[in-house]
Design a protein around this motif. Structure first.
Motif, PDB file in Angstrom:
ATOM      1  N   LEU A 205     -23.958  -5.964 -58.826  1.00 26.40           N
ATOM      2  CA  LEU A 205     -23.050  -5.664 -59.933  1.00 26.40           C
ATOM      3  C   LEU A 205     -23.806  -5.046 -61.105  1.00 26.40           C
ATOM      4  O   LEU A 205     -23.747  -5.508 -62.240  1.00 26.40           O
ATOM      5  CB  LEU A 205     -22.304  -6.930 -60.351  1.00 26.40           C
ATOM      6  CG  LEU A 205     -21.404  -7.531 -59.273  1.00 26.40           C
ATOM      7  CD1 LEU A 205     -20.703  -8.775 -59.780  1.00 26.40           C
ATOM      8  CD2 LEU A 205     -20.384  -6.499 -58.786  1.00 26.40           C
ATOM      9  N   GLN A 206     -24.531  -3.995 -60.815  1.00 24.35           N
ATOM     10  CA  GLN A 206     -25.212  -3.209 -61.823  1.00 24.35           C
ATOM     11  C   GLN A 206     -24.917  -1.729 -61.574  1.00 24.35           C
ATOM     12  O   GLN A 206     -24.444  -1.350 -60.506  1.00 24.35           O
ATOM     13  CB  GLN A 206     -26.727  -3.435 -61.753  1.00 24.35           C
ATOM     14  CG  GLN A 206     -27.192  -4.797 -62.259  1.00 24.35           C
ATOM     15  CD  GLN A 206     -28.711  -4.892 -62.230  1.00 24.35           C
ATOM     16  OE1 GLN A 206     -29.326  -4.866 -61.163  1.00 24.35           O
ATOM     17  NE2 GLN A 206     -29.320  -4.999 -63.393  1.00 24.35           N
ATOM     18  N   THR A 207     -25.189  -0.917 -62.573  1.00 26.42           N
ATOM     19  CA  THR A 207     -25.152   0.529 -62.388  1.00 26.42           C
ATOM     20  C   THR A 207     -26.540   0.975 -61.962  1.00 26.42           C
ATOM     21  O   THR A 207     -27.540   0.540 -62.540  1.00 26.42           O
ATOM     22  CB  THR A 207     -24.775   1.235 -63.700  1.00 26.42           C
ATOM     23  OG1 THR A 207     -23.477   0.797 -64.105  1.00 26.42           O
ATOM     24  CG2 THR A 207     -24.759   2.747 -63.517  1.00 26.42           C
ATOM     25  N   HIS A 208     -26.612   1.836 -60.947  1.00 23.80           N
ATOM     26  CA  HIS A 208     -27.899   2.240 -60.388  1.00 23.80           C
ATOM     27  C   HIS A 208     -28.089   3.750 -60.516  1.00 23.80           C
ATOM     28  O   HIS A 208     -27.191   4.528 -60.169  1.00 23.80           O
ATOM     29  CB  HIS A 208     -27.999   1.822 -58.921  1.00 23.80           C
ATOM     30  CG  HIS A 208     -27.879   0.345 -58.726  1.00 23.80           C
ATOM     31  ND1 HIS A 208     -26.666  -0.288 -58.689  1.00 23.80           N
ATOM     32  CD2 HIS A 208     -28.829  -0.618 -58.585  1.00 23.80           C
ATOM     33  CE1 HIS A 208     -26.851  -1.590 -58.515  1.00 23.80           C
ATOM     34  NE2 HIS A 208     -28.157  -1.810 -58.457  1.00 23.80           N
ATOM     35  N   ILE A 209     -29.256   4.139 -61.017  1.00 22.14           N
ATOM     36  CA  ILE A 209     -29.607   5.545 -61.209  1.00 22.14           C
ATOM     37  C   ILE A 209     -30.960   5.803 -60.559  1.00 22.14           C
ATOM     38  O   ILE A 209     -31.894   5.027 -60.747  1.00 22.14           O
ATOM     39  CB  ILE A 209     -29.700   5.901 -62.707  1.00 22.14           C
ATOM     40  CG1 ILE A 209     -28.388   5.571 -63.441  1.00 22.14           C
ATOM     41  CG2 ILE A 209     -30.080   7.369 -62.880  1.00 22.14           C
ATOM     42  CD1 ILE A 209     -27.232   6.440 -63.074  1.00 22.14           C
ATOM     43  N   GLU A 210     -31.054   6.902 -59.797  1.00 18.09           N
ATOM     44  CA  GLU A 210     -32.336   7.243 -59.175  1.00 18.09           C
ATOM     45  C   GLU A 210     -32.574   8.742 -59.235  1.00 18.09           C
ATOM     46  O   GLU A 210     -31.755   9.533 -58.766  1.00 18.09           O
ATOM     47  CB  GLU A 210     -32.381   6.777 -57.716  1.00 18.09           C
ATOM     48  CG  GLU A 210     -33.694   7.102 -57.032  1.00 18.09           C
ATOM     49  CD  GLU A 210     -33.822   6.498 -55.650  1.00 18.09           C
ATOM     50  OE1 GLU A 210     -34.815   6.803 -54.956  1.00 18.09           O
ATOM     51  OE2 GLU A 210     -32.922   5.721 -55.249  1.00 18.09           O
ATOM     52  N   ALA A 211     -33.692   9.133 -59.835  1.00 16.67           N
ATOM     53  CA  ALA A 211     -34.078  10.538 -59.888  1.00 16.67           C
ATOM     54  C   ALA A 211     -34.727  10.956 -58.575  1.00 16.67           C
ATOM     55  O   ALA A 211     -35.505  10.190 -57.989  1.00 16.67           O
ATOM     56  CB  ALA A 211     -35.052  10.767 -61.038  1.00 16.67           C
TER      57      ALA A 211
END
Length: 378
Positions: A205-211
């Motif tokens: 239950l988190q927002t996930h960002i990956e470059a």
């Protein structure tokens, strides 16, 4: 997707205030006007609410929800709690930020179709008139303000209005009809995919960002065991195979953080539908003029990395409603003040946007990242 019954209503020949666009910014403007005792008509081009990417709301959005008296919409159990952000950006180490340290509490992962449909229904319950399947064809000056040619439920009609609000998103349909130029800093697009996992699988239950070397990924879990993902890159850099389910999944499996959100042996549906949508940072050369103004993305559009989407849409709608009310009461400074507030928010955003992309140096020689070392609008 929710299917909305098209409302077949008689279109009056004159509307004092017409809001073109029934998304969050348009409805927020209508609600803000209503609080000032002013009714408006919302013309929405779509007959039904279209599929959209899940939206992450930070805790800081709550004051805007309370101002519009729409905070009850967040109680819908189909929206999921978001406890913070997790990202793999500028480093090989995953970093986390938890909202529990924020005075506003948790954030939310919205199911956008459900939220927007509920927002429209709430507006109608409060007496705001919304005409669906109404597509603007032309806008011309008239003695009463503006004459709009529309196609409503496949019938051509013409209405006059005293004031127009452009809430048509990045397309800025009204502004384009009036010849106002739009400036773009980039050509960012997002390819959105939706995956359903087994009921027994525990979602993060988190927002996930990956470059990654040619852009970046976003992922968020929704309450119905659904994971919404988006791959962000420039339109001209988007590989063709990323626009079909197998190519998209193959690219996703090459990530580290995003892939970890799925079961080990997960396989997506072969006929999964992907949606590509514009996500560029852009702005109108002028966001208001005689008897019109623009709100939300139509005025200033933000990169999704900022998480300003709905927050900005609702916030500018609040400001716009009050500005229009003051303008109609004779306050000459009302619309310039609206411009100042929204321009300042955008100018404050730009260095933060630059800084965010500058944090990622691992692929500085790749086209996507190289262009963001010193972005310039067209």
């Amino acid at each position: 997707m929710l299917f909305h019954v098209t409302r077949c209503k008689q279109v009056d020949s004159f509307h004092e205030i017409s809001i073109v666009g029934g998304g969050p910014s348009g409805i927020a403007t209508a609600l803000s006007l209503l609080k000032r005792g002013i009714k408006s008509t919302v013309f929405e081009a779509d007959a039904t609410t279209r599929p959209k990417a899940g939206e992450t709301l930070p805790p800081t959005v709550m004051p805007v929800f309370k101002n519009l008296e729409i905070e009850a919409l967040l109680d819908d159990p189909r929206h999921a709690i978001c406890y913070g952000n997790s990202w793999l950006w500028g480093s090989t180490h995953i970093q986390d930020k938890h909202f529990m340290l924020h005075s506003g509490g948790n954030g939310w992962h919205l199911q956008r179709e459900i939220f927007e449909e509920a927002l429209i229904s709430l507006a109608e319950e409060r007496g705001i008139r919304i005409i669906r399947n109404a597509k603007i064809r032309q806008v011309d000056p008239s003695e009463k303000g503006w004459k709009m040619k529309l196609k409503v439920n496949n019938s051509e009609t013409t209405v006059e209005t005293g004031f127009i609000v452009d809430a048509t998103g990045r397309s800025s349909k009204i502004a384009r009809c009036l010849g106002v130029e739009r400036h773009r800093y980039d050509t960012l697009v997002g390819v959105v995919g939706r995956f359903f996992v087994d009921e027994s699988f525990e979602l993060s239950l988190q927002t996930h960002i990956e470059a990654v070397e040619n852009g970046w990924w976003y992922a968020a879990a929704l309450s119905n065991k659904q994971i919404v993902t988006a791959f962000m890159t420039d339109a001209e850099l988007l590989p063709k195979n990323y626009q079909n389910s197998s190519g998209y999944w193959d690219a996703l499996t090459g990530t580290t953080l995003i892939r970890s959100l799925f079961p080990e042996h997960f396989q997506p549906e072969k006929d999964m539908v992907l949606h590509t949508q514009s996500a560029e940072t852009s702005f109108l050369e002028s966001i208001y003029g005689e008897n019109w103004l623009a709100v939300g993305d139509a005025a200033f559009a933000y990169d999704p990395i900022s998480s300003y989407g709905i927050t900005s849409a609702l916030g500018t709608g609040c400001y716009a409603g009050n500005a229009i009310a003051e303008h109609l009461s004779g306050a000459a400074e009302a619309l310039p003040a609206y411009r100042y507030l929204t321009e300042k928010a955008f100018s404050d955003y730009l260095p933060l946007w630059d800084h965010q992309y500058a944090l990622e140096q691992r692929w500085s020689e790749f086209p996507f990242w190289k262009k963001r070392i010193s972005p310039e609008y067209e």
